[in-house]
Motif scaffolding. Structure first.
Motif, PDB file in Angstrom:
ATOM      1  N   HIS A 121     -44.232 -19.852 105.368  1.00 53.24           N
ATOM      2  CA  HIS A 121     -44.182 -21.023 104.488  1.00 53.24           C
ATOM      3  C   HIS A 121     -45.037 -22.156 105.042  1.00 53.24           C
ATOM      4  N   ARG A 122     -45.024 -22.351 106.361  1.00 58.04           N
ATOM      5  CA  ARG A 122     -45.865 -23.398 106.963  1.00 58.04           C
ATOM      6  C   ARG A 122     -47.350 -23.086 106.740  1.00 58.04           C
ATOM      7  N   GLN A 123     -47.702 -21.809 106.854  1.00 57.47           N
ATOM      8  CA  GLN A 123     -49.099 -21.425 106.602  1.00 57.47           C
ATOM      9  C   GLN A 123     -49.463 -21.643 105.133  1.00 57.47           C
ATOM     10  N   LEU A 124     -48.529 -21.362 104.240  1.00 52.84           N
ATOM     11  CA  LEU A 124     -48.757 -21.597 102.818  1.00 52.84           C
ATOM     12  C   LEU A 124     -48.986 -23.082 102.544  1.00 52.84           C
ATOM     13  N   GLN A 125     -48.243 -23.946 103.226  1.00 52.83           N
ATOM     14  CA  GLN A 125     -48.388 -25.389 103.027  1.00 52.83           C
ATOM     15  C   GLN A 125     -49.769 -25.891 103.434  1.00 52.83           C
ATOM     16  N   ARG A 126     -50.444 -25.157 104.302  1.00 57.02           N
ATOM     17  CA  ARG A 126     -51.792 -25.571 104.702  1.00 57.02           C
ATOM     18  C   ARG A 126     -52.776 -25.507 103.532  1.00 57.02           C
ATOM     19  N   LEU A 127     -52.458 -24.734 102.504  1.00 55.93           N
ATOM     20  CA  LEU A 127     -53.339 -24.623 101.335  1.00 55.93           C
ATOM     21  C   LEU A 127     -53.104 -25.748 100.334  1.00 55.93           C
ATOM     22  N   GLU A 128     -52.074 -26.590 100.558  1.00 59.08           N
ATOM     23  CA  GLU A 128     -51.798 -27.676  99.624  1.00 59.08           C
ATOM     24  C   GLU A 128     -52.881 -28.755  99.734  1.00 59.08           C
ATOM     25  N   PRO A 129     -52.977 -29.662  98.725  1.00 58.46           N
ATOM     26  CA  PRO A 129     -52.135 -29.746  97.521  1.00 58.46           C
ATOM     27  C   PRO A 129     -52.534 -28.712  96.472  1.00 58.46           C
ATOM     28  N   PHE A 130     -51.531 -28.277  95.703  1.00 56.16           N
ATOM     29  CA  PHE A 130     -51.748 -27.328  94.614  1.00 56.16           C
ATOM     30  C   PHE A 130     -51.790 -28.065  93.292  1.00 56.16           C
ATOM     31  N   GLY A 131     -52.514 -27.518  92.359  1.00 55.71           N
ATOM     32  CA  GLY A 131     -52.616 -28.111  91.033  1.00 55.71           C
ATOM     33  C   GLY A 131     -53.660 -27.371  90.220  1.00 55.71           C
ATOM     34  N   ILE A 132     -54.180 -28.027  89.178  1.00 60.29           N
ATOM     35  CA  ILE A 132     -55.182 -27.411  88.323  1.00 60.29           C
ATOM     36  C   ILE A 132     -56.412 -27.052  89.152  1.00 60.29           C
ATOM     37  N   GLY A 133     -56.928 -25.840  88.969  1.00 56.67           N
ATOM     38  CA  GLY A 133     -58.074 -25.378  89.740  1.00 56.67           C
ATOM     39  C   GLY A 133     -57.692 -24.764  91.067  1.00 56.67           C
ATOM     40  N   HIS A 134     -56.483 -25.050  91.545  1.00 56.65           N
ATOM     41  CA  HIS A 134     -55.994 -24.486  92.807  1.00 56.65           C
ATOM     42  C   HIS A 134     -54.470 -24.440  92.731  1.00 56.65           C
ATOM     43  N   PRO A 135     -53.930 -23.541  91.872  1.00 51.91           N
ATOM     44  CA  PRO A 135     -52.475 -23.516  91.654  1.00 51.91           C
ATOM     45  C   PRO A 135     -51.725 -22.925  92.837  1.00 51.91           C
ATOM     46  N   GLN A 136     -50.432 -23.191  92.855  1.00 49.03           N
ATOM     47  CA  GLN A 136     -49.575 -22.589  93.870  1.00 49.03           C
ATOM     48  C   GLN A 136     -49.599 -21.078  93.686  1.00 49.03           C
ATOM     49  N   PRO A 137     -49.810 -20.297  94.754  1.00 43.69           N
ATOM     50  CA  PRO A 137     -49.933 -18.843  94.606  1.00 43.69           C
ATOM     51  C   PRO A 137     -48.671 -18.201  94.032  1.00 43.69           C
ATOM     52  N   VAL A 138     -48.892 -17.149  93.242  1.00 45.59           N
ATOM     53  CA  VAL A 138     -47.810 -16.310  92.724  1.00 45.59           C
ATOM     54  C   VAL A 138     -47.866 -14.976  93.467  1.00 45.59           C
ATOM     55  N   PHE A 139     -46.802 -14.657  94.174  1.00 40.02           N
ATOM     56  CA  PHE A 139     -46.697 -13.402  94.909  1.00 40.02           C
ATOM     57  C   PHE A 139     -45.826 -12.431  94.124  1.00 40.02           C
ATOM     58  N   TRP A 140     -45.842 -11.157  94.534  1.00 41.10           N
ATOM     59  CA  TRP A 140     -44.894 -10.222  93.941  1.00 41.10           C
ATOM     60  C   TRP A 140     -44.367  -9.274  95.003  1.00 41.10           C
ATOM     61  N   SER A 141     -43.147  -8.842  94.784  1.00 38.75           N
ATOM     62  CA  SER A 141     -42.487  -7.894  95.674  1.00 38.75           C
ATOM     63  C   SER A 141     -41.888  -6.787  94.817  1.00 38.75           C
ATOM     64  N   GLN A 142     -41.959  -5.572  95.327  1.00 39.40           N
ATOM     65  CA  GLN A 142     -41.577  -4.402  94.529  1.00 39.40           C
ATOM     66  C   GLN A 142     -40.313  -3.746  95.052  1.00 39.40           C
ATOM     67  N   GLY A 143     -39.571  -3.148  94.114  1.00 41.71           N
ATOM     68  CA  GLY A 143     -38.415  -2.344  94.498  1.00 41.71           C
ATOM     69  C   GLY A 143     -37.329  -3.148  95.172  1.00 41.71           C
ATOM     70  N   CYS A 144     -37.023  -4.337  94.648  1.00 44.64           N
ATOM     71  CA  CYS A 144     -36.009  -5.195  95.253  1.00 44.64           C
ATOM     72  C   CYS A 144     -34.625  -4.844  94.697  1.00 44.64           C
ATOM     73  N   GLU A 145     -33.667  -4.675  95.584  1.00 43.23           N
ATOM     74  CA  GLU A 145     -32.296  -4.373  95.171  1.00 43.23           C
ATOM     75  C   GLU A 145     -31.603  -5.657  94.715  1.00 43.23           C
ATOM     76  N   VAL A 146     -31.000  -5.623  93.528  1.00 44.57           N
ATOM     77  CA  VAL A 146     -30.269  -6.772  93.005  1.00 44.57           C
ATOM     78  C   VAL A 146     -28.847  -6.720  93.568  1.00 44.57           C
ATOM     79  N   ALA A 147     -28.610  -7.486  94.623  1.00 43.83           N
ATOM     80  CA  ALA A 147     -27.296  -7.476  95.264  1.00 43.83           C
ATOM     81  C   ALA A 147     -26.275  -8.240  94.441  1.00 43.83           C
ATOM     82  N   SER A 148     -26.709  -9.314  93.755  1.00 49.02           N
ATOM     83  CA  SER A 148     -25.819 -10.043  92.851  1.00 49.02           C
ATOM     84  C   SER A 148     -26.666 -10.794  91.846  1.00 49.02           C
TER      85      SER A 148
END
Length: 631
Positions: free
Chosen positions: A474-501
């Motif tokens: 998360h600290r490394q992600l903050q180094r890419l800020e500020p986010f906005g138009i032309g440089h949006p906050q990244p969207v990640f994805w994770s696969q096969g996640c178990e829904v515990a609740s």
């Protein structure tokens, strides 16, 4: 808003360039998932990443704006002689902060600035002839437009006839002919590829104010100018590139300690007085309170709030902003509920273009509700409110790919006036033309949907296993800020996640506890449009957030997409992919992979090299991403 499962259209990241991940600067290492995001955004070298993390200083503005010296010379004269100068702004956050910026600076430098902002309800957008006449009667001989002016031909012809000079600062499309003016500051008048090209109105006001302060050797106005630049740039969703990015990086760390009494009061009422002000706090907490005034009240309130030195007066004005913002939220909720009820009353089939009209809807908020409908249904939407004399005024919003400005141009014969850009616009139409207009807009939206497909697109940029998500990431992600138009906050994805609740919270929000191997995380689906009956394993697309609650901080996934998982967890040995109604079974084999079709034929990743058919190359890439072999 998180659309229901059947309203989402997922697109996994495309293949990276043959050279693969870009390299971070040697002194600024970044995690692989962030390098994948940057590579897909075109940052393909260590030099490009270094410039993103620490942009170069702004070049001398005088070399990029041909009329800047002329504008500064005239304003120096006004300051030395204590002239009345009208600052003619607009009623959105960009226009109001631009006005406050120049009013505050000119007050400090000896001029007598007068804020002149039209009423959204009574005057409409921009400078008009009646305003010019009133200002001339008050003894104003110089006016400066901010966030408007290039289209005010009638008003400025009148100003010239009255002996009133005009300095124009604007970032809207330059018409032909231009109105008469003494000087013009406009991004389009800068050289090609200039770092000043992305400036909003408040950025141009900052350029003018900074040049004036530097010429007079008065640094006392520069801090408040930079504070207001940060607020207006974020609020106007200007592209965060070039000097916008440099000045935000410089200005945001000191924003929380601003000497502006009005900003301190807004922070206090928003509950932000203990935390640093970042771009997200400005965009979601400060800007809406300012914008609400322009939508529902008198913009002069914001100008006074952001220029007063009296803390008690500032707090009273901030409370007025707070009340208008609550009213704005209530109006938006009521109109949104009514709009959805109207759509549901027409049955399960919806038109390709959502067009809804009610005379009693408020012009100031229908654009917000139109944007919510786009988010909910993935379709372009227009909301129309009564304007009197048989006319309706509309706000239009659209998903990416449907060009609002081109659509309105196509329908121009049916409209009284219109304007906008690809994502948003507005128009005025006579009531008897609404049916014909809707028919034409439906045809355009139908043609677009046939190519784009139904549903809200979900477009993650990089695969991110839960095991890699921690405070350091998360600290490394903050180094890419500020986010906005032309440089949006990244969207990640994770696969096969178990829904515990899974739990539906008050307000329609979905709360999930997800597990992937040994790692677990909470995920929030804000304004979830489905029900709490998800399958046991899901793929999730999300933005990573740090949530603070009752003094405790924890990492959280803010969901933008959710779907039943087609395979195992990231890093598993086998997954199932579906492409064009075909099914493929994919498994790891050493450092590579094997893809098998329904007939039992197998293809290795070595065979699916860059010389293979594009469909095969894309299939291999998707399989590699799904198996966690690449980011």
């Amino acid at each position: 808003m998180l659309p229901a499962l059947d309203q989402q259209r997922w697109h996994l990241p495309g293949p990276l360039a043959p050279e693969g991940l870009c390299q971070a600067p040697a002194d600024s290492p970044l995690p692989e998932a962030l390098l994948a995001v940057l590579s897909r955004r075109g940052f393909n070298s260590a030099k490009a990443i270094a410039a993103l993390l620490d942009p170069p200083a702004a070049p001398p503005a005088g070399r990029h704006f041909p009329d800047l010296a002329k504008a500064v010379a005239r304003l120096k004269q006004a300051c030395s002689q204590g002239e009345a100068v009208a600052i003619c702004g607009d009623y959105d956050a960009d226009g109001m902060t631009s006005t406050a910026l120049l009013v505050g600076v000119l007050q400090r430098l000896g001029a007598r600035p007068v804020a002149a902002i039209p009423s959204r309800m009574d005057d409409g957008y921009g400078l008009n002839a009646a305003m010019v006449e009133r200002l001339a009667e008050q003894g104003v001989a110089l006016l400066v437009t901010v966030d408007n002016g290039v289209s005010a031909l009638e008003a400025l012809v009148g100003a010239e006839a009255l002996g009133v000079e005009a300095i124009l600062t604007d970032h809207h499309t330059i018409p032909d002919p231009l109105p008469p003016h003494l000087a013009l500051l406009h991004p389009e008048r800068t050289p090609p590829k200039s770092p000043y090209r992305g400036l909003a109105g408040v950025g141009l006001a900052y350029v003018l104010a900074a040049a004036l302060c530097q010429s007079l050797k008065r640094a006392d106005g520069l801090q408040i100018a930079l504070n207001l630049f940060c607020i207006g740039t974020i609020a106007d969703m200007a592209p965060l590139v070039g000097v916008n990015r440099r000045w935000l990086i410089d200005g945001l760390p000191g924003l929380g300690g601003s000497p502006l009494a009005g900003l301190q009061a807004l922070q206090r009422l928003a509950g932000l007085d203990e935390a640093p002000l970042d771009a997200q706090a400005v965009g979601f907490q400060i800007a809406p309170r300012i914008n609400a005034v322009g939508r529902l009240g008198d913009p002069q309130l914001v100008v006074e709030l952001l220029t007063t030195d009296d803390p008690d007066r500032a707090l009273d004005l901030a409370r007025d902003c707070e009340a208008l913002n609550r009213q704005r939220r209530d109006l938006c909720s009521a109109i949104e509920a009514e709009a959805i009820a109207l759509l549901e009353a027409d049955g399960p089939r919806r038109p390709a273009f959502l067009l809804l009209a009610q005379n009693h809807w408020h012009h100031g908020v229908i654009g917000i509700v139109a944007a919510r409908l786009v988010e909910r249904f993935g379709l372009p939407a227009a909301l129309l409110a009564g304007e009197g004399q048989g006319r309706l005024r509309a706000s239009v919003r659209a998903p990416r790919g449907f060009a609002v400005d081109r659509a309105l141009q196509h329908c121009a014969p049916l409209l009284e006036r219109f304007g906008g850009h690809p994502a948003a616009g507005g128009f005025t139409v006579r009531a008897e033309q609404v049916a014909a207009l809707h028919e034409q807009l439906n045809q355009l939206a139908d043609a677009w949907l046939q190519q784009a497909g139904q549903g809200t697109p979900v477009e993650p940029e990089a695969l991110l296993p839960f095991a890699q998500i921690d405070r350091d990431f998360h600290r490394q992600l903050q180094r890419l800020e500020p986010f906005g138009i032309g440089h949006p906050q990244p969207v990640f994805w994770s696969q096969g996640c178990e829904v515990a609740s899974q739990k539906l919270l008050r307000g329609g929000h979905l709360q999930l506890e997800l597990r992937q191997g040994e790692a677990g995380l909470r995920a929030m689906g804000w304004r979830w449009q489905g029900e709490a009956n998800l399958p046991g394993r899901v793929d999730v697309a999300y933005r990573l957030a740090l949530n603070s609650w009752q003094g405790e901080e924890r990492l959280q996934l803010d969901l933008v997409g959710l779907r039943p998982s087609a395979g195992g967890a990231s890093g598993s040995d086998e997954v199932v992919l579906k492409r064009r109604d075909r099914t493929y079974w994919c498994r790891r084999e050493g450092a590579g992979l094997v893809v098998r079709n329904a007939a039992g034929d197998e293809l290795t990743s070595a065979e699916g090299s860059s010389h293979a058919h594009p469909y095969v190359r894309a299939l291999i890439q998707d399989a590699a991403i799904a198996l966690g072999l690449v980011a």
